[in-house]
Design a protein around this motif. Structure first.
Motif, PDB file in Angstrom:
ATOM      1  N   ASP A 541       0.817  -1.219   0.000  1.00 29.33           N
ATOM      2  CA  ASP A 541       0.000   0.000   0.000  1.00 29.33           C
ATOM      3  C   ASP A 541       0.848   1.265   0.000  1.00 29.33           C
ATOM      4  N   GLY A 542       2.175   1.124   0.038  1.00 22.48           N
ATOM      5  CA  GLY A 542       3.067   2.277   0.009  1.00 22.48           C
ATOM      6  C   GLY A 542       3.179   3.022   1.320  1.00 22.48           C
ATOM      7  N   ARG A 543       2.453   2.615   2.344  1.00 22.28           N
ATOM      8  CA  ARG A 543       2.463   3.346   3.606  1.00 22.28           C
ATOM      9  C   ARG A 543       3.670   2.998   4.477  1.00 22.28           C
ATOM     10  N   HIS A 544       4.292   1.874   4.211  1.00 22.95           N
ATOM     11  CA  HIS A 544       5.423   1.437   5.024  1.00 22.95           C
ATOM     12  C   HIS A 544       6.651   1.306   4.127  1.00 22.95           C
ATOM     13  N   VAL A 545       7.667   2.066   4.462  1.00 21.60           N
ATOM     14  CA  VAL A 545       8.903   2.087   3.692  1.00 21.60           C
ATOM     15  C   VAL A 545      10.056   1.846   4.654  1.00 21.60           C
ATOM     16  N   GLY A 546      10.956   0.960   4.284  1.00 21.01           N
ATOM     17  CA  GLY A 546      12.156   0.708   5.064  1.00 21.01           C
ATOM     18  C   GLY A 546      13.387   0.870   4.197  1.00 21.01           C
ATOM     19  N   ILE A 547      14.372   1.595   4.699  1.00 24.72           N
ATOM     20  CA  ILE A 547      15.622   1.804   3.966  1.00 24.72           C
ATOM     21  C   ILE A 547      16.757   1.269   4.829  1.00 24.72           C
ATOM     22  N   VAL A 548      17.541   0.368   4.271  1.00 26.59           N
ATOM     23  CA  VAL A 548      18.578  -0.343   5.004  1.00 26.59           C
ATOM     24  C   VAL A 548      19.915   0.351   4.786  1.00 26.59           C
ATOM     25  N   THR A 549      20.701   0.431   5.837  1.00 28.93           N
ATOM     26  CA  THR A 549      22.031   1.044   5.733  1.00 28.93           C
ATOM     27  C   THR A 549      22.923   0.209   4.825  1.00 28.93           C
ATOM     28  N   GLU A 550      23.998   0.825   4.339  1.00 28.31           N
ATOM     29  CA  GLU A 550      24.861   0.153   3.374  1.00 28.31           C
ATOM     30  C   GLU A 550      25.493  -1.103   3.967  1.00 28.31           C
ATOM     31  N   ASP A 631      16.435  10.445  -7.653  1.00 29.26           N
ATOM     32  CA  ASP A 631      16.598   9.226  -8.442  1.00 29.26           C
ATOM     33  C   ASP A 631      15.417   8.280  -8.258  1.00 29.26           C
ATOM     34  N   ILE A 632      14.913   8.193  -7.028  1.00 32.94           N
ATOM     35  CA  ILE A 632      13.792   7.307  -6.703  1.00 32.94           C
ATOM     36  C   ILE A 632      12.763   8.120  -5.936  1.00 32.94           C
ATOM     37  N   VAL A 633      11.499   8.004  -6.310  1.00 35.82           N
ATOM     38  CA  VAL A 633      10.396   8.640  -5.593  1.00 35.82           C
ATOM     39  C   VAL A 633       9.449   7.541  -5.120  1.00 35.82           C
ATOM     40  N   ILE A 634       9.105   7.573  -3.845  1.00 40.13           N
ATOM     41  CA  ILE A 634       8.224   6.569  -3.251  1.00 40.13           C
ATOM     42  C   ILE A 634       7.072   7.291  -2.579  1.00 40.13           C
ATOM     43  N   SER A 635       5.839   6.862  -2.894  1.00 42.43           N
ATOM     44  CA  SER A 635       4.677   7.528  -2.325  1.00 42.43           C
ATOM     45  C   SER A 635       3.513   6.558  -2.262  1.00 42.43           C
ATOM     46  N   ASP A 636       2.661   6.747  -1.253  1.00 38.53           N
ATOM     47  CA  ASP A 636       1.422   5.981  -1.206  1.00 38.53           C
ATOM     48  C   ASP A 636       0.300   6.703  -1.935  1.00 38.53           C
ATOM     49  N   ASP A 651       4.498   4.630  -6.984  1.00 42.24           N
ATOM     50  CA  ASP A 651       3.303   5.265  -6.441  1.00 42.24           C
ATOM     51  C   ASP A 651       2.188   4.230  -6.389  1.00 42.24           C
ATOM     52  N   ARG A 652       0.989   4.676  -6.060  1.00 46.14           N
ATOM     53  CA  ARG A 652      -0.102   3.722  -5.869  1.00 46.14           C
ATOM     54  C   ARG A 652      -0.458   3.004  -7.169  1.00 46.14           C
ATOM     55  N   MET A 654       1.628   1.998  -9.560  1.00 44.02           N
ATOM     56  CA  MET A 654       2.577   0.907  -9.741  1.00 44.02           C
ATOM     57  C   MET A 654       2.385  -0.177  -8.688  1.00 44.02           C
ATOM     58  N   LEU A 655       2.218   0.215  -7.431  1.00 50.50           N
ATOM     59  CA  LEU A 655       2.079  -0.770  -6.360  1.00 50.50           C
ATOM     60  C   LEU A 655       0.805  -1.588  -6.510  1.00 50.50           C
ATOM     61  N   GLY A 656      -0.244  -0.991  -7.112  1.00 52.24           N
ATOM     62  CA  GLY A 656      -1.454  -1.758  -7.344  1.00 52.24           C
ATOM     63  C   GLY A 656      -1.231  -2.929  -8.276  1.00 52.24           C
ATOM     64  N   ARG A 657      -0.241  -2.821  -9.145  1.00 51.25           N
ATOM     65  CA  ARG A 657       0.053  -3.901 -10.091  1.00 51.25           C
ATOM     66  C   ARG A 657       1.134  -4.829  -9.587  1.00 51.25           C
ATOM     67  N   THR A 658       2.077  -4.309  -8.829  1.00 50.80           N
ATOM     68  CA  THR A 658       3.231  -5.115  -8.433  1.00 50.80           C
ATOM     69  C   THR A 658       3.148  -5.644  -7.017  1.00 50.80           C
ATOM     70  N   GLY A 659       2.341  -5.022  -6.154  1.00 55.00           N
ATOM     71  CA  GLY A 659       2.397  -5.369  -4.741  1.00 55.00           C
ATOM     72  C   GLY A 659       3.667  -4.815  -4.116  1.00 55.00           C
ATOM     73  N   GLY A 660       4.033  -5.360  -2.957  1.00 50.08           N
ATOM     74  CA  GLY A 660       5.220  -4.883  -2.255  1.00 50.08           C
ATOM     75  C   GLY A 660       6.492  -5.072  -3.067  1.00 50.08           C
ATOM     76  N   LEU A 661       7.502  -4.244  -2.757  1.00 47.35           N
ATOM     77  CA  LEU A 661       8.757  -4.245  -3.507  1.00 47.35           C
ATOM     78  C   LEU A 661       9.949  -4.424  -2.572  1.00 47.35           C
ATOM     79  N   ALA A 662      10.967  -5.094  -3.072  1.00 44.53           N
ATOM     80  CA  ALA A 662      12.287  -5.129  -2.454  1.00 44.53           C
ATOM     81  C   ALA A 662      13.281  -4.689  -3.522  1.00 44.53           C
TER      82      ALA A 662
END
Length: 723
Positions: A541-550, A631-636, A651-652, A654-662
């Motif tokens: 749903d785009g509401r939860h985003v996690g960014i991992v350190t290098e 470079d990357i835009v993430i939004s719900d 955005d919503r 793309m996520l509606g078609r792909t589901g969650g992303l890694a």
């Protein structure tokens, strides 16, 4: 194995055309093998294998396809709230969570379609537990079964599909029984619940037997574990004890499986043989092993039904029945044929269980046990010889330790693939816990239940409580050791398939040829262990985003709401144990109420990421300028077409078609939930609307800027409230 391969192929292939092509190809191979050819007489076994195995692959594919069509139920189109009237079909008490989980048959508002729904009812909503078959009125918010939040996460939508569940939710008030059922449906469930309440009273005392009045029920865990050992109901085990059992590698003891069924069947078998042997007239005229085998079979069937007939229990019951038949016929009881027959029976009835950890770990453990115990070195080690009792005991102890290590090595990759964590000291913990459970806890519980017939079971209840405390103490001790748990990020299906193929080759062959599978199994396990962590995780749903350190040592989350399902999934899929931090604490991050901008150092470059965090409308021209710098835009939200980041727009639409992303930024690769779903009935991607034109997205690569078109203008949230 061929039958299971056909089932796995049905899940892996995306559409009906592929399933038909698979079955047609298998039929052609079988027909070619049955046709006359020059080497057929020289290679009769090869010809038979080429004829039979493809047909079994096709049979597996068709079996699971038919099962899906027969039991699958389309989910709700959208969330709904209201007052519903439904017939109670099943009850799962969860006193440790201060709630009950109910399965209801209701009608969909508007269409009248019959639905099966699952609702969680808090303790305060249950003044009295309704019985199966009762007609109940309740207020609830129902949601479609959730797809995996992220690639590799638990797929509740698939599980619900095969259970016929079309929605799930939580009751928003107390339940009202408006019509009592006839009681015919709930006799076995009532027996299970009565037995659970009796055990809770015996282990926990009167103060814990009252019911579901809070988490203090079964607070010590002893009552919950005792109930799980007898009935298979794990709802009363406190989370701390359940986590310790998982991390120490002892969680299998809580699931009614081979250990419990074999203990019940073996105890009945020995008891009947010993008792009937006291009557010489009977012993001289009747084959006592046959009679004892029949009594043990009845006991195993009754225990399987009483414990809920879950997949491990059914597998264990079938295996126990085959062992009893082998003993009665004087045949070898422990063999691959026994395991294959049990697996085939389970897959024929419930083919979808092949994809779950319960089936894989259960049969994997038994396969490892059979492979070790039937190998030539093991037979030489356990061969009878003239030696002191202590030496014989040491040999059997060494065999027990070796078997435990082999089973742990076989199950660890399975646990890492499904749960992304596994206990390291499982073999040592099981060496202590399995004898304690088999020879102390289970007999004490059985004896206490028998003595309670005359009201004299309290001494054994006390001893059983102390034995269970010792069992949980072992679990907590091993779980608290340094590096007791290994966590790894999701690695995708291919390494796991390689490991399973190599492990099966080792398990089914004998002699030196079996070691040809070792390189493949080792390669799969190594790829699982070396799987790189994702750089960015985005929920469906785009509401939860996690960014991992290098370095992969911490994840920064968009919404830091403490413990919860989303937080746990982020940490699990990233393979991390360290507590997450809020995204605005990322070094150098610049955040306001609407967006966060941060720089990710990856490889030789820096990636600019723009993440939306608010719900107010933003001037389109300012948003377009911000997108141009990212470079990357993430939004719900549904972002306008004028938003053109350099690499990727999530955005919503793309996520509606792909589901969650890694997302792997350094490798420029995207793993999506949709990639593993295909056209199966439980997966329904969002349909684009005129305001949500679908973005073009290659399957595994970042889209080029010109391919990342988004929604039409005017799809921002709250357009009448600019900031």
């Amino acid at each position: 194995m061929a039958f299971g391969s056909g089932i796995a192929a049905w899940f892996a292939l995306p559409s009906a055309a592929h399933w038909i092509a698979l079955c047609a190809g298998c039929a052609l191979v079988a027909a070619a093998a049955l046709a006359p050819w020059s080497g057929r007489d020289r290679w009769p076994y090869l010809a038979a294998a080429l004829a039979v195995l493809p047909l079994m692959v096709a049979a597996g594919c068709l079996t699971v396809w038919a099962r899906s069509a027969a039991v699958g139920e389309s989910a709700l189109a959208r969330p709904i709230s209201g007052v519903f009237v439904g017939r109670l079909l099943d009850v799962e008490p969860q006193p440790a969570l201060a709630r009950d989980r109910l399965v209801m048959a209701v009608r969909e508002p508007g269409t009248g379609r019959a639905l099966k729904v699952r609702i969680n009812v808090p303790a305060e909503g249950l003044s009295s537990r309704p019985a199966l078959g009762d007609l109940v009125r309740f207020r609830a918010r129902l949601m479609p079964p959730a797809a995996p939040m992220l690639p590799g996460a638990y797929d509740f939508a698939r599980t619900a599909w095969f259970k016929g569940i079309a929605a799930s939710g939580t009751a928003l008030g107390p339940l009202e029984v408006i019509e009592r059922g006839d009681g015919s449906r709930g006799r076995l469930a009532a027996l299970r619940q009565g037995l659970a309440d009796h055990i809770r009273q015996g282990i926990g005392g009167e103060d814990r037997a009252a019911g579901r009045n809070g988490p203090e029920v079964g607070a010590g865990g002893g009552a919950g574990i005792a109930i799980a050992l007898v009935t298979g109901d794990q709802g009363g085990i406190p989370e701390a004890d359940a986590e310790a059992m998982r991390d120490s590698g002892l969680a299998h003891l809580l699931s009614i499986s081979g250990l419990h069924v074999s203990a019940v069947v073996g105890a009945v078998y020995l008891l009947v043989v010993r008792v009937l042997a006291l009557f010489p007239w009977l012993a001289l005229r009747v084959r006592l092993p046959v009679v004892a085998a029949g009594a043990g079979a009845l006991a195993g069937l009754g225990y399987t039904l009483l414990s809920g007939a879950e997949v491990p229990t059914v597998r264990s019951c079938i295996g126990a029945l085959l062992v009893l038949a082998a003993l009665a016929l004087g045949r070898e009881p422990l063999s691959l044929r026994m395991l294959a027959m049990a697996a085939w029976c389970v897959l024929l009835l419930w083919p979808e269980t092949l994809m779950g950890p319960s089936f894989q770990m259960s049969f994997g453990a038994v396969l490892a046990l059979v492979a070790v115990s039937t190998s030539a070195p093991a037979r030489r080690l356990l061969a009878p010889r003239d030696e002191p009792v202590g030496t014989r005991a040491l040999r059997h102890l060494a065999m027990l330790l070796l078997t435990g290590v082999v089973i742990d090595l076989a199950l660890m990759p399975i646990g890492l693939h499904h749960f992304h964590r596994a206990g390291v000291y499982g073999a040592l913990a099981n060496m202590l816990a399995i004898p304690l459970t088999t020879f102390a806890v289970m007999p004490l519980l059985a004896g206490a239940l028998l003595l309670d017939v005359v009201g004299a079971g309290w001494p054994l209840w006390w001893l059983a409580g102390r034995a269970i405390d010792l069992l949980t103490g072992i679990a907590h001790a091993f779980a608290s050791l340094p590096h007791a748990v290994t966590t790894l990020p999701a690695a995708g299906p291919l390494p796991y398939v390689a490991f399973v193929a190599g492990a099966l080759w080792i398990g089914i062959w004998s002699g030196r040829v079996r070691w040809l599978g070792a390189p493949l199994a080792a390669a799969g396990a190594a790829l699982l262990a070396l799987a790189p962590h994702p750089d960015i995780l985005v929920s469906g749903d785009g509401r939860h985003v996690g960014i991992v350190t290098e370095g992969g040592d911490r994840v920064f989350v968009l919404r830091d709401g403490g413990e919860g399902y989303a937080r746990d999934n982020m940490m699990e899929l990233a393979g991390l144990e360290r507590e997450p931090a809020a995204l605005d604490r990322w070094p150098g991050a610049r955040c306001n109420r609407d967006f966060c901008v941060l720089a990710m150092e990856r490889g030789k470059g820096t990636v600019q990421v723009l993440v939306s965090r608010g719900r107010d409308a933003v001037p389109e021209r300012a948003l377009a300028a911000a997108c141009d710098r990212a470079d990357i835009v993430i939004s719900d939200r549904w972002l306008p077409r004028s938003c053109h980041p350099r690499w990727l727009k999530v955005d919503r639409t793309m996520l509606g078609r792909t589901g969650g992303l890694a997302i792997r930024v350094d490798a420029r690769r995207i793993h999506t939930v949709a990639a593993g779903q295909g056209e199966h009935g439980w997966w329904r991607p969002a349909e684009p609307t005129p305001c949500r034109r679908a973005a073009s997205l290659p399957a595994q690569r970042f889209p080029a800027p010109q391919e990342s078109g988004g929604a039409a203008r005017g799809c921002l949230r709250s357009p009448a409230k600019p900031v």
